[in-house]
Each structure stands twice: as C-alpha cells, then as structure tokens.
Design an enzyme around this catalytic site. Structure first.
Site, mmCIF file in Angstrom:
data_model
loop_
_atom_site.group_PDB
_atom_site.id
_atom_site.type_symbol
_atom_site.label_atom_id
_atom_site.label_comp_id
_atom_site.label_asym_id
_atom_site.label_seq_id
_atom_site.Cartn_x
_atom_site.Cartn_y
_atom_site.Cartn_z
ATOM 1 N N HIS A 166 -36.317 20.145 8.779
ATOM 2 C CA HIS A 166 -36.307 19.240 7.638
ATOM 3 C C HIS A 166 -35.119 18.295 7.765
ATOM 4 O O HIS A 166 -34.064 18.692 8.236
ATOM 5 C CB HIS A 166 -36.192 20.040 6.328
ATOM 6 N N ASP A 168 -44.076 23.509 3.878
ATOM 7 C CA ASP A 168 -45.427 23.501 4.435
ATOM 8 C C ASP A 168 -45.755 24.739 5.262
ATOM 9 O O ASP A 168 -46.912 24.956 5.615
ATOM 10 C CB ASP A 168 -45.624 22.254 5.323
HETATM 11 N N1 CMC Z 1 -40.155 21.994 16.381
HETATM 12 C C1 CMC Z 1 -39.398 21.830 17.493
HETATM 13 N N2 CMC Z 1 -38.281 21.070 17.522
HETATM 14 C C2 CMC Z 1 -37.918 20.437 16.403
HETATM 15 C C3 CMC Z 1 -38.663 20.563 15.213
HETATM 16 C C4 CMC Z 1 -39.815 21.374 15.235
HETATM 17 N N3 CMC Z 1 -40.561 21.531 14.125
HETATM 18 N N4 CMC Z 1 -38.085 19.818 14.241
HETATM 19 C C5 CMC Z 1 -37.017 19.242 14.808
HETATM 20 N N5 CMC Z 1 -36.902 19.626 16.106
HETATM 21 C C6 CMC Z 1 -35.831 19.258 17.049
HETATM 22 C C7 CMC Z 1 -35.994 17.826 17.551
HETATM 23 O O1 CMC Z 1 -36.751 17.797 18.747
HETATM 24 C C8 CMC Z 1 -34.549 17.440 17.757
HETATM 25 O O2 CMC Z 1 -34.088 18.051 18.938
HETATM 26 P P1 CMC Z 1 -32.959 17.306 19.858
HETATM 27 O O3 CMC Z 1 -31.740 17.201 18.983
HETATM 28 O O4 CMC Z 1 -32.796 18.199 21.041
HETATM 29 O O5 CMC Z 1 -33.546 15.963 20.201
HETATM 30 C C9 CMC Z 1 -33.812 18.117 16.591
HETATM 31 O O6 CMC Z 1 -34.610 19.267 16.293
HETATM 32 C C10 CMC Z 1 -33.674 17.238 15.356
HETATM 33 O O7 CMC Z 1 -34.973 16.813 14.977
HETATM 34 P P2 CMC Z 1 -35.334 15.369 14.421
HETATM 35 O O8 CMC Z 1 -36.778 15.083 14.713
HETATM 36 O O9 CMC Z 1 -34.326 14.373 14.899
HETATM 37 O O10 CMC Z 1 -35.119 15.617 12.872
HETATM 38 P P3 CMC Z 1 -35.616 14.692 11.714
HETATM 39 O O11 CMC Z 1 -34.720 14.937 10.580
HETATM 40 O O12 CMC Z 1 -35.781 13.282 12.182
HETATM 41 O O13 CMC Z 1 -37.102 15.224 11.420
HETATM 42 C C11 CMC Z 1 -38.855 16.576 10.619
HETATM 43 C C12 CMC Z 1 -37.399 16.134 10.431
HETATM 44 C C13 CMC Z 1 -39.325 17.340 9.388
HETATM 45 C C14 CMC Z 1 -39.763 15.340 10.759
HETATM 46 C C15 CMC Z 1 -38.938 17.472 11.882
HETATM 47 O O14 CMC Z 1 -38.149 18.624 11.731
HETATM 48 C C16 CMC Z 1 -40.378 17.837 12.229
HETATM 49 O O15 CMC Z 1 -41.077 17.081 12.910
HETATM 50 N N6 CMC Z 1 -40.872 19.033 11.737
HETATM 51 C C17 CMC Z 1 -42.248 19.406 11.926
HETATM 52 C C18 CMC Z 1 -43.123 18.658 10.926
HETATM 53 C C19 CMC Z 1 -42.979 19.225 9.522
HETATM 54 O O16 CMC Z 1 -42.995 20.423 9.322
HETATM 55 N N7 CMC Z 1 -42.901 18.320 8.533
HETATM 56 C C20 CMC Z 1 -42.829 18.689 7.125
HETATM 57 C C21 CMC Z 1 -41.494 18.369 6.506
HETATM 58 S S1 CMC Z 1 -41.236 19.208 4.937
HETATM 59 C C22 CMC Z 1 -42.400 18.569 3.878
HETATM 60 C C23 CMC Z 1 -42.146 17.163 3.555
HETATM 61 O O17 CMC Z 1 -41.173 16.857 2.860
HETATM 62 O O18 CMC Z 1 -42.958 16.328 3.961
#
Ligand code: CMC
Length: 439
Positions: free
Chosen positions: A316, A373
């Site tokens: 998140h 989720d």
């Molecule tokens: N599985 C594997 N790796 C992950 C995941 C995951 N679910 N989430 C983040 N990472 C890794 C990402 O690859 C990155 O690694 P590195 O630093 O080595 O490049 C690091 O963790 C930081 O991730 P980010 O994508 O830069 O983080 P963000 O804040 O931009 O994205 C997020 C947040 C929710 C989009 C992301 O964690 C994600 O894609 N999660 C899966 C989708 C999900 O469950 N979404 C629902 C969010 S909660 C409900 C809502 O509010 O919508």
C-alpha cells in the site's frame, strides 16, 4: 461524558516556516501542522518567488489539500473517520450512520439518522427510461463501466445545478440509487429482469435482494450476510486522498457536477492497482488452487523483477504496516464461511501466502502487508457476489467518502482548480519538415 468531549487535544504547532536555499538565495516557506502533528511545507508561492516547482511522481509526498475527513497513520496502522477509529465503527455502527458521519462531520442523533435513512430509502428507484439505457449496453459488459456510465447519465435525468439544495438532493439520490444501478448492471449481464427496490428493507438487504431475487419467487435475506456486507462497506467508506478520491476532487475542481465527478471516481477505482485488486486477488487464489501450485512458487514469481506478477492484495502507498481493515476482514472470514457452508480452500491459500510473505525479507524490507483487498474477495465470494462485481462493491462502499471530499472541496476557502505543473523533457524548438523531406 459526551462522545465529543473525548476527542484528543490537537497537536501544538511547531516551527511555522522552513527555509529553502537555492542558487545563493534563500526562500522562507510556511509550514502547516495538522491536528495529528503532520507537517507540510507550503510551496504554493515558491514558483512566483523562485521560478522553481516541485516534482513528485505519483504524488507520493504531496499534500493536495487540507482535509478534516479521514486520518491515516500508515506506520502505525491507524485509520479514523472524523476521529473515530475504524475498529469501533466496524463493530458498533452501520453503513448509513458512517455515511452520515463522513458527509455531515458528526455522528447522527437518532432522529437525524431516521430522517437520513428515510430520504435515502425513498429515492432508490431508477427512472423507467433507464431501461433503454441498460438495453443499449452489450450483454457481456463489465458492471464497472456500466455503473460509471449510469452514474454519469444521472446528470441527464436530474438538473445538477450548483445550489446547496440541489447538491443535497444529488447526494441523497446517489446514495439511494447506486445500489439499484449496481444490481441492475449485474442483472443485465445475466439477461434477467430487474428486481425493483424494496423500501421496507435496510440498505444492504435491499441490495442483496435486488442482486439475487428472481421475479415471483420469495427471497429471504440472511441477516448475517447483510451485516457482513454492511461491515465491508464501512471499511471501504473512505481512505483520504487515494487515486479515485483524488480523481473525484480533480474533476470536481473544474466545477463539474457531482454525478460527473463520481462517475470519474468509479472509473479510476476500476484499475487493478486500486479497487480492481479485489477481483485480481480472488483470481490469483483460484489460479493457485487450480494449478495445485504452492504459495511458495507464486511468491517467488511475485518477487522476480523480470516477472510482472505481483502478490495482489499486498502493499500500500500509505500503510507500511498491517492495514487495519485487512485485520478486521481476516477475523470476519471464518464465521461467514462457516455460515455459508462453502469451502475454505481460498482462505487457506490466502493465509498461507500471508504467513510466508510476512517472514520473507523481500516483503518485510519493503513494508508490504495485506491490504483491504486481500480478504474482502474471500467474503464476497462466500456470500455469492460474482467476481466481476467485486470492484462494484468497493464503489458502493466508497461512495460516501467521494461525496464527503467533493463537498469539502467546494466549501474550501483555498479552493482552486486542480492543475499540476510538469518538467518538460521533450524536444526543444525545431522547424517544421515538409512530408517529402522526412526520412
Ligand atoms: N507484490 C510484489 N512486490 C510489490 C508489491 C506486491 N504486491 N507491492 C509493491 N511491491 C514492491 C515493488 O515492486 C517495489 O519494489 P522495488 O523497491 O524493489 O522496486 C516496492 O515494493 C515498492 O512498490 P511501489 O509499486 O513503488 O509502491 P507504490 O506505493 O507505488 O504502490 C501499490 C502501491 C498498492 C500499487 C502496490 O503495492 C501494488 O501494486 N500492490 C498490489 C495491488 C493491490 O493490492 N492494490 C490494492 C491497494 S489497497 C486498496 C486501494 O486503496 O485501492
């Protein structure tokens, strides 16, 4: 002692300015302190004084407004609506009570809640001309774009002008009609006749009946299922400046009407990195179950940077600890599964994934925990909600939050149209090349 007097004291203000040094010059910037002690450097005048803008991809560290609706502390796993902890609201309140709290700012009195419920109940019907609207959509349309389109279309049925009274009526209409629109989208996708709302039922029971009843057959709503849905909707009701809420604010900042703004919010929520993740979580769990693949194997793929697989329902932008909503849902799962008599296979896989991930350096070092989720889909599935309706359920829950933010923005004395800047990285000035001279 009344509930209101139990509010903790706001944090006292600290330094009121920050100084930026750049290119031999010094700029004083005001610092704003929130009631929970969060601090923000105000750079709104920085460009005028220095020519500088700030750059923050994905707005990860940018405050777009000052808000009094929802507080999140991502490090400590805290979520409060208008000061009330999510755990207390999930246990003791109802969705309509929470909707009132978010929109009006205070918990309703008994009379206020009765009148709010009555108004919300008598506006549940859709104009009959909506039959032609739904009739023109393809049979296999995903219910999310159907809902977004139908909500946008409400502005063609009702005059969405700017007067406070008209806005108030639009708020009530949206709360009342979105469940009807959602259920209608689903019935349309099945080719079944619509079920009209039944105004002697509560909000969630009415929705369940419109979803699952068939004409001329009695339908009994299980109170446990209706309550589980109510809790799910409370947990989704607001989450401050997330992608869809920021979209609602951004669209509304142009003075677009409430229906247009909420329709845009529904579209933003649909994406798989936002609300669409609940559908993807269940598909991920089903895929693991069907391939008899192990949780370990799946997590290896999720960690591999050359593989696009992610552990859906994990991670998140704001929470770097356990999402308190996921904790509540995880506790709710076994009771619902036991009542519905379904298999617990998907819950077992989810718990196994969580257990391994929370011991794995990759997830721990990045602060990746289950989000809302991760367990919501297990409950939706158990109570019979089809997978392509999961994100619609999120939208139903999030509606009061979107409305509250839209209203707050309209009344904000600092209100301005949303319009970010950019750092241009394209070609510098060049001369037009005639077609026959291009390589
Ligand atoms: N599985 C594997 N790796 C992950 C995941 C995951 N679910 N989430 C983040 N990472 C890794 C990402 O690859 C990155 O690694 P590195 O630093 O080595 O490049 C690091 O963790 C930081 O991730 P980010 O994508 O830069 O983080 P963000 O804040 O931009 O994205 C997020 C947040 C929710 C989009 C992301 O964690 C994600 O894609 N999660 C899966 C989708 C999900 O469950 N979404 C629902 C969010 S909660 C409900 C809502 O509010 O919508």
């Amino acid at each position: 002692m009344s509930e209101k007097t139990t509010a903790e004291k706001p944090a006292t203000a600290q330094a009121t300015k920050a100084t930026l040094q750049y290119d031999g010059k010094s700029y004083d910037l005001p610092v704003h302190v929130g009631t929970e002690g969060e601090r923000a450097i105000d750079i709104s005048k920085l460009r005028t004084s220095s020519g500088l803008i700030t750059l923050d991809n994905g707005y990860g560290n940018t405050g777009a407004c000052q808000s009094s609706i929802t507080f999140i502390d991502g490090e400590r796993g805290i979520l409060r609506y208008r000061g009330y902890p999510i755990e207390e609201l999930a246990e003791r309140s109802t969705f309509l009570e929470v909707a009132y709290l978010l929109i009006q700012g205070e918990l309703p009195s008994k009379t206020q809640l009765e009148s709010f419920t009555q108004e919300t109940t008598i506006h549940t019907m859709l104009h009959e001309d909506f039959s032609r609207f739904f009739g023109s959509l393809p049979k296999d349309a995903h219910p999310m774009p159907s809902c977004a389109a139908a909500v946008g279309a409400l502005a063609t049925f009702y005059q969405a002008n700017e007067s406070d009274e008209e806005v108030r009526r639009s708020v009530i209409r949206l709360l009342a009609k979105l469940p009807t629109i959602a259920a209608r989208s689903y019935k349309h996708s099945l080719g079944q006749p619509q079920i009209y709302p039944s105004n002697n039922l509560d909000y969630c029971s009415n929705f369940l009946r419109m979803m699952f009843a068939v004409p001329c057959e009695p339908y009994h709503v299980d109170p446990l299922v209706a309550r589980a849905l109510d809790v799910l909707m409370i947990l989704h009701a607001d989450h401050e400046q997330n992608c869809s809420t920021s979209t609602v604010r951004m669209v509304g900042s142009s003075r677009a009407n409430l229906y247009a703004s909420i329709s845009a919010g529904i579209s933003a929520l649909w994406g798989s990195l936002h609300g669409g993740a609940n559908q993807e979580v269940i598909e991920m769990l089903e895929q693991i179950a069907a391939s008899e693949g192990s949780a370990e194997k799946f997590l290896t793929r999720a960690k591999d940077k050359n593989d696009t697989t992610r552990l859906m329902g994990f991670g998140h932008r704001v929470y770097k600890s356990y999402d308190p909503r996921a904790a509540i849902l995880k506790k709710l799962c076994p009771g619902i599964l036991a009542r519905m008599g379904g298999s617990s296979q998907l819950l077992d896989i989810a718990m196994k994934l969580e257990e391994i991930a929370l011991r794995d350096e990759y997830f721990v070092s990045r602060g990746l925990y289950p989000n809302v989720d991760f367990y919501s889909g297990v409950i939706y599935k158990a109570i019979g909600i089809p997978v392509n309706m999961f994100t619609v359920m999120f939208a139903l829950g999030r509606l009061p939050g979107w409305i509250a933010h839209w209203l707050e923005m309209r009344k904000d004395p600092q209100f301005r149209i949303g319009r970010p800047r950019q750092i241009y990285q394209g070609a510098t000035k060049r001369t037009y090349v005639a077609m026959d001279q291009r390589s």
